[in-house]
Design a protein around this motif. Structure first.
Motif, PDB file in Angstrom:
ATOM      1  N   VAL A  80       8.082 -14.692   8.356  1.00  0.00           N
ATOM      2  CA  VAL A  80       7.487 -14.446   7.059  1.00  0.00           C
ATOM      3  C   VAL A  80       6.172 -14.729   6.448  1.00  0.00           C
ATOM      4  N   PHE A  81       4.861 -13.662   7.246  1.00  0.00           N
ATOM      5  CA  PHE A  81       3.480 -14.125   6.599  1.00  0.00           C
ATOM      6  C   PHE A  81       3.710 -13.891   4.721  1.00  0.00           C
ATOM      7  N   ARG A  82       2.595 -15.178   4.132  1.00  0.00           N
ATOM      8  CA  ARG A  82       2.827 -15.411   3.407  1.00  0.00           C
ATOM      9  C   ARG A  82       1.551 -15.168   2.851  1.00  0.00           C
ATOM     10  N   ALA A  83       0.847 -14.010   2.054  1.00  0.00           N
ATOM     11  CA  ALA A  83      -0.577 -14.516   1.213  1.00  0.00           C
ATOM     12  C   ALA A  83      -0.835 -15.106  -0.512  1.00  0.00           C
ATOM     13  N   ARG A  84      -0.419 -16.122  -0.334  1.00  0.00           N
ATOM     14  CA  ARG A  84      -0.644 -16.369  -1.899  1.00  0.00           C
ATOM     15  C   ARG A  84      -0.942 -16.125  -3.033  1.00  0.00           C
ATOM     16  N   THR A  85      -2.328 -15.511  -2.388  1.00  0.00           N
ATOM     17  CA  THR A  85      -3.438 -15.613  -3.543  1.00  0.00           C
ATOM     18  C   THR A  85      -3.551 -14.108  -3.846  1.00  0.00           C
ATOM     19  N   VAL A  86      -2.766 -13.452  -3.363  1.00  0.00           N
ATOM     20  CA  VAL A  86      -2.208 -12.032  -3.481  1.00  0.00           C
ATOM     21  C   VAL A  86      -1.338 -11.665  -4.554  1.00  0.00           C
ATOM     22  N   PRO A  87      -1.960 -11.442  -5.544  1.00  0.00           N
ATOM     23  CA  PRO A  87      -0.964 -10.709  -6.423  1.00  0.00           C
ATOM     24  C   PRO A  87       0.270  -9.718  -6.746  1.00  0.00           C
ATOM     25  N   GLU A  88       1.035 -10.544  -6.812  1.00  0.00           N
ATOM     26  CA  GLU A  88       2.622  -9.611  -6.888  1.00  0.00           C
ATOM     27  C   GLU A  88       2.953  -8.208  -7.943  1.00  0.00           C
ATOM     28  N   GLY A  89       2.933  -7.074  -7.431  1.00  0.00           N
ATOM     29  CA  GLY A  89       3.467  -6.106  -7.738  1.00  0.00           C
ATOM     30  C   GLY A  89       1.804  -4.525  -8.293  1.00  0.00           C
ATOM     31  N   LEU A  90       0.563  -5.470  -7.900  1.00  0.00           N
ATOM     32  CA  LEU A  90      -0.057  -4.726  -7.676  1.00  0.00           C
ATOM     33  C   LEU A  90      -0.722  -4.125  -6.161  1.00  0.00           C
ATOM     34  N   ALA A  91      -0.829  -2.526  -6.192  1.00  0.00           N
ATOM     35  CA  ALA A  91      -0.673  -1.345  -4.750  1.00  0.00           C
ATOM     36  C   ALA A  91      -1.721  -2.203  -3.780  1.00  0.00           C
ATOM     37  N   GLN A  92      -2.513  -2.016  -4.190  1.00  0.00           N
ATOM     38  CA  GLN A  92      -3.700  -1.992  -3.645  1.00  0.00           C
ATOM     39  C   GLN A  92      -4.103  -3.589  -2.976  1.00  0.00           C
ATOM     40  N   PRO A  93      -4.142  -5.144  -3.837  1.00  0.00           N
ATOM     41  CA  PRO A  93      -3.560  -5.840  -3.167  1.00  0.00           C
ATOM     42  C   PRO A  93      -3.352  -6.569  -1.902  1.00  0.00           C
ATOM     43  N   ILE A  94      -2.243  -5.416  -2.064  1.00  0.00           N
ATOM     44  CA  ILE A  94      -1.100  -5.466  -1.027  1.00  0.00           C
ATOM     45  C   ILE A  94      -1.070  -5.295   0.444  1.00  0.00           C
ATOM     46  N   VAL A  95      -1.771  -3.821   0.142  1.00  0.00           N
ATOM     47  CA  VAL A  95      -2.551  -2.903   0.916  1.00  0.00           C
ATOM     48  C   VAL A  95      -3.296  -3.552   2.046  1.00  0.00           C
ATOM     49  N   ASP A  96      -4.143  -4.628   1.622  1.00  0.00           N
ATOM     50  CA  ASP A  96      -5.143  -5.407   2.146  1.00  0.00           C
ATOM     51  C   ASP A  96      -4.138  -6.475   2.937  1.00  0.00           C
ATOM     52  N   ALA A  97      -3.095  -6.758   2.252  1.00  0.00           N
ATOM     53  CA  ALA A  97      -2.230  -7.709   2.605  1.00  0.00           C
ATOM     54  C   ALA A  97      -2.070  -7.262   3.849  1.00  0.00           C
ATOM     55  N   MET A  98      -1.021  -6.422   4.245  1.00  0.00           N
ATOM     56  CA  MET A  98       0.074  -5.768   4.981  1.00  0.00           C
ATOM     57  C   MET A  98      -0.894  -4.687   6.290  1.00  0.00           C
ATOM     58  N   ALA A  99      -2.836  -4.637   5.871  1.00  0.00           N
ATOM     59  CA  ALA A  99      -3.841  -4.125   6.897  1.00  0.00           C
ATOM     60  C   ALA A  99      -3.626  -5.271   7.995  1.00  0.00           C
ATOM     61  N   LYS A 100      -4.371  -6.439   7.185  1.00  0.00           N
ATOM     62  CA  LYS A 100      -4.447  -7.438   7.775  1.00  0.00           C
ATOM     63  C   LYS A 100      -3.804  -7.637   8.512  1.00  0.00           C
ATOM     64  N   VAL A 101      -2.207  -8.545   8.006  1.00  0.00           N
ATOM     65  CA  VAL A 101      -1.077  -9.116   9.089  1.00  0.00           C
ATOM     66  C   VAL A 101      -0.815  -7.827  10.730  1.00  0.00           C
ATOM     67  N   ILE A 102      -0.650  -6.809   9.906  1.00  0.00           N
ATOM     68  CA  ILE A 102      -0.437  -5.516  10.686  1.00  0.00           C
ATOM     69  C   ILE A 102      -1.648  -5.771  12.030  1.00  0.00           C
ATOM     70  N   SER A 103      -2.646  -5.210  11.850  1.00  0.00           N
ATOM     71  CA  SER A 103      -4.288  -5.144  12.406  1.00  0.00           C
ATOM     72  C   SER A 103      -3.872  -7.053  13.372  1.00  0.00           C
ATOM     73  N   GLU A 104      -3.755  -7.616  12.722  1.00  0.00           N
ATOM     74  CA  GLU A 104      -3.987  -9.545  13.142  1.00  0.00           C
ATOM     75  C   GLU A 104      -3.167  -9.903  14.184  1.00  0.00           C
ATOM     76  N   GLN A 105      -1.438  -9.131  13.641  1.00  0.00           N
ATOM     77  CA  GLN A 105      -1.194  -9.435  14.553  1.00  0.00           C
ATOM     78  C   GLN A 105      -0.101  -8.496  15.898  1.00  0.00           C
ATOM     79  N   GLY A 106      -0.841  -7.443  15.185  1.00  0.00           N
ATOM     80  CA  GLY A 106      -0.186  -5.926  16.313  1.00  0.00           C
ATOM     81  C   GLY A 106       0.958  -5.250  15.914  1.00  0.00           C
ATOM     82  N   PHE A 107       1.691  -5.242  14.834  1.00  0.00           N
ATOM     83  CA  PHE A 107       2.828  -4.927  14.419  1.00  0.00           C
ATOM     84  C   PHE A 107       2.657  -2.994  14.651  1.00  0.00           C
TER      85      PHE A 107
END
Ligand SMILES: Cc1cc2nc3c(=O)[nH]c(=O)nc-3n(C[C@H](O)[C@H](O)[C@H](O)COP(=O)(O)OP(=O)(O)OC[C@H]3O[C@@H](n4cnc5c(N)ncnc54)[C@H](O)[C@@H]3O)c2cc1C
Length: 325
Positions: free
Chosen positions: A62-89
């Protein structure tokens, strides 16, 4: 490394949304068939225990991005994009719901990926995922494959069942996410649940749907009283929402919510296709309508032909008497 990443939405108390848990269960099942990993991404204030607990549904990490606010789409896109790119999902899977749609769409644009929305089923074929989605107002289904990676899959609400797969704890991996400049433009002021009769209609096991046959806004109290007697919530058709009789948060259908309660009791609803697509997966459908030729009877388990103004109050009284006695 290939794998499937799921975004897991939670409320302010740290409770995960049932569609997110369903998406993790589905990802774990598919990952098992692919011989790869299902993982989840959570943002905001999630405890070690809460994050690790997603292991019960099959998330290995479970990847946890603590500083990213829950409920707002664009910051979560940043977090998802980073984890997908770095981890190669290879795939991102969303359980549905408005936020899932918004994040999934943003992620698709960010990663120049392929996306399928309103997915009701996913299967493995030749070592790849194939998403199945209904089209043409649910009169046909199509299989959608992905020519590149990552593939984005956004489920229809309630398409995937949450099932516990043992009590393994997931490994929690904290990630630092640098937010894009545009992702900081919106700020969360307040989060809350849209409720009807004090129950979230997407989670309610019993729903009483009210339609134009109720006659006027004030008559929604008939539906509310019946819902209360049954311990359920009230839903509505677009016709009554457009007429201002009931809030949009209760609208079921093509341009509203998709629900799958144990019992959907349709009161004064004709059963238009745009309404049907939002409630047809209900376990039991009971309809009360004065027109014996109303389309709703074509997909009801039990149909009662008659005047709802006479039937509903009697039904409510009978249920109350039965519960009281
Ligand atoms: C692009 C598009 C998107 C749409 N999206 C949605 C959507 O998301 N959700 C949705 O619901 N609709 C949607 N619609 C509208 C949909 O086509 C129907 O118009 C709507 O669902 C009808 O609502 P209703 O059943 O309340 O009203 P009606 O179709 O008017 O039906 C009322 C029913 O009540 C019965 N009735 C009347 N009086 C009584 C009585 N005294 N006792 C018992 N029965 C009685 C009548 O026989 C009738 O069957 C959409 C339409 C379009 C074009």
């Amino acid at each position: 490394m290939a794998g499937i990443l799921v975004y897991a939405l939670h409320d302010d108390e740290g409770n995960f949304n049932k569609n997110s848990l369903g998406a993790i269960s589905e990802a774990a099942k598919l990952a098992g068939e692919l011989g790869t990993e299902a993982a989840a991404l959570v943002v905001g204030d999630v405890s070690d225990e809460g994050a690790a607990g997603l292991g019960k549904y099959g998330a290995r990490r479970v990847f946890r991005a603590r500083t990213v606010p829950e409920g707002l789409a664009q910051p979560i896109v940043d977090a998802m994009a980073k984890v997908i790119s770095e981890q190669g999902f290879s795939y991102a899977l969303f359980g549905g719901g408005l936020l899932g749609f918004e994040i999934g769409a943003g992620l698709t644009a960010r990663l120049n990926a392929g996306v399928t929305m309103e997915v009701t089923e996913v299967r493995v074929e030749d070592g790849k995922l194939v998403a199945v989605r209904p089209v043409l107002q649910d009169s046909a289904v199509v299989d959608v494959g992905y020519v590149g990676e990552p593939g984005i899959i956004i489920g229809r609400l309630n398409a995937f069942d949450a099932s516990e797969r043992g009590d393994g704890a997931a490994e929690v991996v904290d990630v630092d996410v640098e937010l894009s400049e545009w992702s900081t433009k919106a700020r969360m002021v307040k989060r809350g649940e849209q409720r009807g009769a004090d129950v979230n209609i997407e989670d309610a096991e019993i729903l009483v749907g009210g339609g134009r046959g109720l006659g006027e806004a004030a008559n929604f109290k008939l539906a509310e009283e019946l819902a209360e007697a049954l311990g359920g919530a009230v839903a509505a058709t677009r016709a009554v929402v457009d007429a201002g009789w009931y809030p949009y948060s209760a609208q079921i259908g093509q341009t509203g919510k998709t629900v799958a309660p144990k019992l959907y009791l349709a009161v004064g609803i004709s059963g238009a296709i745009q309404h049907k697509v939002g409630m047809q997966n209900s376990e039991n459908i009971l309809a009360i309508n004065k027109d014996p030729n109303a389309p709703i009877f074509e997909f009801s388990d039990l149909g009662v032909v008659g005047d709802l103004h006479k039937i509903v109050p009697k039904l409510t009284e009978a249920i109350k008497a039965k519960k009281g006695g």
